[in-house]
Design a protein around this motif. Structure first.
Motif, PDB file in Angstrom:
ATOM      1  N   GLY A  11    -122.447  54.082 -83.971  1.00 43.53           N
ATOM      2  CA  GLY A  11    -122.756  53.881 -85.373  1.00 43.53           C
ATOM      3  C   GLY A  11    -121.710  54.488 -86.289  1.00 43.53           C
ATOM      4  N   GLY A  12    -121.602  53.970 -87.505  1.00 41.42           N
ATOM      5  CA  GLY A  12    -120.798  54.589 -88.547  1.00 41.42           C
ATOM      6  C   GLY A  12    -119.309  54.593 -88.309  1.00 41.42           C
ATOM      7  N   HIS A  41    -130.576  46.549 -89.998  1.00 41.54           N
ATOM      8  CA  HIS A  41    -130.553  47.533 -91.071  1.00 41.54           C
ATOM      9  C   HIS A  41    -129.961  46.929 -92.341  1.00 41.54           C
TER      10      HIS A  41
ATOM     11  N   ASN B   8    -132.422  58.126 -88.478  1.00 41.08           N
ATOM     12  CA  ASN B   8    -132.074  57.255 -89.600  1.00 41.08           C
ATOM     13  C   ASN B   8    -131.530  55.970 -88.990  1.00 41.08           C
ATOM     14  N   GLN B   9    -132.048  54.841 -89.443  1.00 39.70           N
ATOM     15  CA  GLN B   9    -131.598  53.563 -88.880  1.00 39.70           C
ATOM     16  C   GLN B   9    -130.145  53.261 -89.221  1.00 39.70           C
ATOM     17  N   LYS B  10    -129.597  53.958 -90.225  1.00 36.20           N
ATOM     18  CA  LYS B  10    -128.183  53.770 -90.557  1.00 36.20           C
ATOM     19  C   LYS B  10    -127.347  54.515 -89.535  1.00 36.20           C
ATOM     20  N   GLY B  11    -126.239  53.859 -89.125  1.00 35.84           N
ATOM     21  CA  GLY B  11    -125.378  54.503 -88.146  1.00 35.84           C
ATOM     22  C   GLY B  11    -124.402  55.473 -88.781  1.00 35.84           C
ATOM     23  N   ASP B  99    -136.722  47.873 -74.892  1.00 30.12           N
ATOM     24  CA  ASP B  99    -137.501  47.050 -75.826  1.00 30.12           C
ATOM     25  C   ASP B  99    -137.872  45.726 -75.177  1.00 30.12           C
ATOM     26  N   PRO B 131    -131.593  56.755 -81.860  1.00 30.28           N
ATOM     27  CA  PRO B 131    -130.603  55.692 -82.030  1.00 30.28           C
ATOM     28  C   PRO B 131    -130.679  55.129 -83.439  1.00 30.28           C
ATOM     29  N   PRO B 132    -129.618  54.464 -83.914  1.00 27.31           N
ATOM     30  CA  PRO B 132    -129.633  53.889 -85.261  1.00 27.31           C
ATOM     31  C   PRO B 132    -130.334  52.533 -85.293  1.00 27.31           C
ATOM     32  N   MET B 133    -131.580  52.467 -84.790  1.00 27.03           N
ATOM     33  CA  MET B 133    -132.281  51.177 -84.721  1.00 27.03           C
ATOM     34  C   MET B 133    -133.755  51.431 -84.496  1.00 27.03           C
ATOM     35  N   LEU B 134    -134.568  50.662 -85.200  1.00 30.26           N
ATOM     36  CA  LEU B 134    -136.010  50.785 -85.014  1.00 30.26           C
ATOM     37  C   LEU B 134    -136.405  50.049 -83.749  1.00 30.26           C
ATOM     38  N   GLY B 135    -137.054  50.742 -82.848  1.00 30.41           N
ATOM     39  CA  GLY B 135    -137.511  50.112 -81.610  1.00 30.41           C
ATOM     40  C   GLY B 135    -138.392  51.102 -80.874  1.00 30.41           C
ATOM     41  N   VAL B 136    -138.673  50.825 -79.615  1.00 27.41           N
ATOM     42  CA  VAL B 136    -139.608  51.665 -78.858  1.00 27.41           C
ATOM     43  C   VAL B 136    -139.082  53.104 -78.732  1.00 27.41           C
ATOM     44  N   LEU B 137    -137.755  53.304 -78.724  1.00 34.26           N
ATOM     45  CA  LEU B 137    -137.205  54.659 -78.583  1.00 34.26           C
ATOM     46  C   LEU B 137    -137.451  55.480 -79.845  1.00 34.26           C
ATOM     47  N   ARG B 164    -135.669  52.224 -96.849  1.00 37.26           N
ATOM     48  CA  ARG B 164    -136.180  51.458 -95.708  1.00 37.26           C
ATOM     49  C   ARG B 164    -136.679  52.385 -94.614  1.00 37.26           C
TER      50      ARG B 164
END
Ligand SMILES: Nc1ncnc2c1ncn2[C@@H]1O[C@H](COP(=O)(O)OP(=O)(O)OP(=O)(O)O)[C@@H](O)[C@H]1O
Ligand SMILES: Nc1ncnc2c1ncn2[C@@H]1O[C@H](COP(=O)(O)OP(=O)(O)OP(=O)(O)O)[C@@H](O)[C@H]1O
Ligand SMILES: [Mg+2]
Ligand SMILES: [Mg+2]
Lengths: 259, 259
Positions: A11-12, A41, B8-11, B99, B131-137, B164
């Motif tokens: 990321g980033g 995102h 944070n979903q942002k990377g 996921d 991780p920078p992503m919404l999911g099961v983790l 968000r």
């Protein structure tokens, strides 16, 4: 239409910044450009003032149509941005559920490739911004593009992430039976720190054939540009960061056949 | 054991840097700390010299055991790091497939909560890197922690991403019937750029109750520390970036009950 994807699981590292800035340069050269946001995102989508949570048009609509075996009709999901010649296929936050819903459904890895084939005559370039995670969205980007741009932050940990990214690429290529050219782009380069200089030297030793010979320097004007919602290459084409992306564009264009 | 998650979903906002640096400060204070890496990209795992692609022990083993209805036996997946008092549950790149494989399987959102309950007597603190992503983790991290730390880069786009993230949090809280305290941490603050100063002012206006009153400045020594694979709070506790994290730790400790 030439299709480029910008991807790195880390990321980033400047994926969105790379897509926006290169897109801006191509639009300045009167090329017709489609930016595609595949990150749930929605950084690219927000950059241009659209809301990935509520915008009615997005790539998500195309995935749902594909899952329901309906025609894609990609044209009706395209937005115009405030920059002439730069259109956008927005992301939707709902795309974060695609892996769970559709991950094993046949053909879901080719939705974006089919979308861009449908739009082929309308644009000279398409640039796909990827999420920082391997999943059905990144697989779509890899299957749809002809050239992959991999931004790599010039710091130590990023080297390990790059090795993984390249192994992922090999894995996807084997399973989909296509071979993809890629360019590694050193980003967020800060010549004052030893870690940046060391990492760049290592990159040059390990990846002589696929590393771009320039660097993208740290430039605080990128943040100002994102505040204005306009690519730095449009807002301040003379800024250092923008100029380095122009050099990257020259390199990419000379490497490629014409659209 | 107190459990904190950094999400944070942002990377690239400093999630891993926050987990590592806070973990280092707690270890210096003779607290027993477990770091948990839930990012399939494995930045935290690589930071300490383990390979998320090949390391035999990882959180992935625990998810598989849970899916097969076997006992977790979490102890046998813990690694010691080169820092005394700082242990690690590694990530595995295979976690990127969770996921798709397990996303809808009953109870998969609680594997990490169950793991930390099993390890409760062994540690004073657990810090989960997301991780920078919404999911099961990420759902696992939110369900397992008692306090959420949300690093937010001080730049305009990050504000939309924060809204968000907070809506995501509300959504997860409603579906899981728990309420989670959180602290917003401004990171990568560069007082020379207007965008940083404007964003900080906006954060202070919009989130007065949950925003930490300090900032984490840009400090190139973080990159040097990651080169050495040691938290900056251990390598150079006097460095500016490390000192600001110490102030954050003081703030978090005063807000919380004792372990
Ligand atoms: N060359 C640069 N100089 C200074 N700041 C930069 C530069 N490139 C990117 N940035 C800033 O760094 C942050 C991360 O960049 P960006 O969002 O493009 O990365 P990304 O890889 O797309 O992140 P994600 O993994 O979340 O998609 C942004 O705030 C951006 O403005
Ligand atoms: N305060 C800081 N000053 C300077 N560099 C920093 C700072 N915080 C983080 N960094 C650097 O920025 C990069 C991104 O940080 P980090 O990997 O911690 O973010 P992240 O949110 O965990 O990213 P990801 O979304 O990939 O998990 C790293 O190279 C790190 O060294
Ligand atoms: Mg991005
Ligand atoms: Mg991280």
């Amino acid at each position: 239409m030439r299709v480029w994807a910008v991807a790195n699981q880390k990321g980033g590292v400047g994926k969105t910044t790379t897509a926006v800035t290169l897109g801006g340069w191509l639009a300045r050269r009167r090329q017709r450009v489609l930016l595609v946001d595949l990150d749930p995102h929605g950084s690219l989508t927000s950059y241009f003032g659209f809301d990935p949570e509520s915008n009615p048009k997005s790539g998500y609509v195309l995935f749902k149509r594909a899952a329901e075996r309906k025609p894609l009709n990609a044209h009706d999901q395209i937005e115009h941005t405030r920059v002439e010649g730069l259109d956008l296929l927005c992301a939707s936050t709902a795309m974060a559920t695609l892996d769970r819903q559709l991950g094993t459904t046949e053909g879901m890895g080719l939705v974006i490739a089919r979308t861009l084939r449908e739009l082929d005559g309308d644009y000279d370039y398409a640039i796909i911004d990827c999420p920082p995670m391997l999943g059905v969205l990144m697989v779509n980007a890899l299957a749809a593009c002809q050239h992959l741009i991999i931004p790599v932050q010039t710091e130590f940990l990023a080297l390990k992430g790059l090795e993984r990214m390249l192994r992922t690429l090999q894995m996807v290529q084997r399973s989909r039976d296509f071979s993809l050219e890629y360019t590694i782009v050193p980003t967020l380069f800060d010549k004052r720190t030893r870690a940046s200089l060391d990492t760049l030297r290592t990159l040059r030793e390990r990846y002589p054939d696929s590393l771009w010979d320039g660097v993208i320097p740290v430039d605080t004007r990128f943040r100002e540009a994102s505040l204005a919602g306009v690519p730095l290459s449009i807002m301040r084409p003379g800024a250092r960061g923008a100029q380095h992306y122009r050099q990257l564009l020259e390199y990419l264009l000379q490497e490629e056949p014409a659209p």
